[in-house]
Design a protein around this motif. Sequence first.
Motif, PDB file in Angstrom:
ATOM      1  N   GLY A  40      -2.859 -37.425   2.596  1.00 46.91           N
ATOM      2  CA  GLY A  40      -2.131 -37.910   3.873  1.00 46.91           C
ATOM      3  C   GLY A  40      -1.572 -39.198   3.842  1.00 46.91           C
ATOM      4  N   ALA A  41      -3.026 -39.950   3.897  1.00 48.22           N
ATOM      5  CA  ALA A  41      -3.718 -41.213   3.709  1.00 48.22           C
ATOM      6  C   ALA A  41      -2.654 -41.734   3.043  1.00 48.22           C
ATOM      7  CB  ALA A  41      -5.320 -40.899   3.756  1.00 48.22           C
ATOM      8  N   LEU A  42      -2.852 -41.459   1.504  1.00 48.34           N
ATOM      9  CA  LEU A  42      -2.276 -42.112   0.138  1.00 48.34           C
ATOM     10  C   LEU A  42      -0.762 -42.136   0.881  1.00 48.34           C
ATOM     11  CD1 LEU A  42      -3.831 -40.644  -2.541  1.00 48.34           C
ATOM     12  CD2 LEU A  42      -4.019 -42.240  -1.819  1.00 48.34           C
ATOM     13  N   LEU A  43       0.001 -40.839   1.467  1.00 46.34           N
ATOM     14  CA  LEU A  43       1.475 -40.425   1.641  1.00 46.34           C
ATOM     15  C   LEU A  43       2.200 -42.265   2.526  1.00 46.34           C
ATOM     16  CD1 LEU A  43       2.030 -37.110   1.682  1.00 46.34           C
ATOM     17  CD2 LEU A  43       3.376 -38.952   0.071  1.00 46.34           C
ATOM     18  N   LEU A  44       0.637 -42.345   3.201  1.00 45.22           N
ATOM     19  CA  LEU A  44       1.395 -43.355   4.911  1.00 45.22           C
ATOM     20  C   LEU A  44       0.763 -44.751   3.917  1.00 45.22           C
ATOM     21  CD1 LEU A  44      -0.773 -41.380   7.897  1.00 45.22           C
ATOM     22  CD2 LEU A  44       1.446 -41.917   7.673  1.00 45.22           C
ATOM     23  N   VAL A  45      -0.053 -45.060   3.012  1.00 48.88           N
ATOM     24  CA  VAL A  45       0.007 -46.031   2.510  1.00 48.88           C
ATOM     25  C   VAL A  45       1.254 -46.558   1.805  1.00 48.88           C
ATOM     26  CG1 VAL A  45      -1.418 -47.421   0.483  1.00 48.88           C
ATOM     27  CG2 VAL A  45      -2.599 -46.544   2.294  1.00 48.88           C
ATOM     28  N   CYS A  46       1.502 -45.730   0.951  1.00 51.64           N
ATOM     29  CA  CYS A  46       3.040 -45.802   0.195  1.00 51.64           C
ATOM     30  C   CYS A  46       4.557 -46.390   1.236  1.00 51.64           C
ATOM     31  CB  CYS A  46       3.541 -44.117  -0.711  1.00 51.64           C
ATOM     32  SG  CYS A  46       2.696 -43.921  -1.600  1.00 51.64           S
ATOM     33  N   VAL A  47       4.542 -44.952   2.337  1.00 48.42           N
ATOM     34  CA  VAL A  47       5.635 -45.316   3.107  1.00 48.42           C
ATOM     35  C   VAL A  47       5.071 -47.193   4.011  1.00 48.42           C
ATOM     36  CG1 VAL A  47       6.215 -44.708   5.950  1.00 48.42           C
ATOM     37  CG2 VAL A  47       6.076 -43.402   4.104  1.00 48.42           C
ATOM     38  N   ASN A  48       3.855 -47.016   4.044  1.00 46.12           N
ATOM     39  CA  ASN A  48       3.745 -48.119   4.332  1.00 46.12           C
ATOM     40  C   ASN A  48       3.931 -49.606   3.642  1.00 46.12           C
ATOM     41  OD1 ASN A  48       2.763 -47.458   7.064  1.00 46.12           O
ATOM     42  ND2 ASN A  48       0.830 -47.771   6.970  1.00 46.12           N
TER      43      ASN A  48
END
Length: 87
Positions: A40-48
């Motif tokens: 989830g943290a990696l996906l949020l980094v990608c979204v950002n």
Amino acid sequence: MEPIFIIGIILGLVILLFLSGSAAKPLKWIGITAVKFVAGALLLVCVNMFGGSLGIHVPINLVTTAISGILGIPGIAALVVIKQFII
């Protein structure tokens, strides 16, 4: 009762717990949850990273990581919608 006797009993119960394999199941769930949080943290980094040019920024903290890790892509979409339209 002496403290050394109580510590010995507790230590014996812990060893018995590990030998019986009862502790394996909760540890498995903790591991699965930790992997989901990291994903989830990696996906949020990608979204950002990719949403930065569009003005999309979702803060990365324990709550948003948990939501995106447990719910996946729909959770990230919900976080983006909440961030853009509500907050």
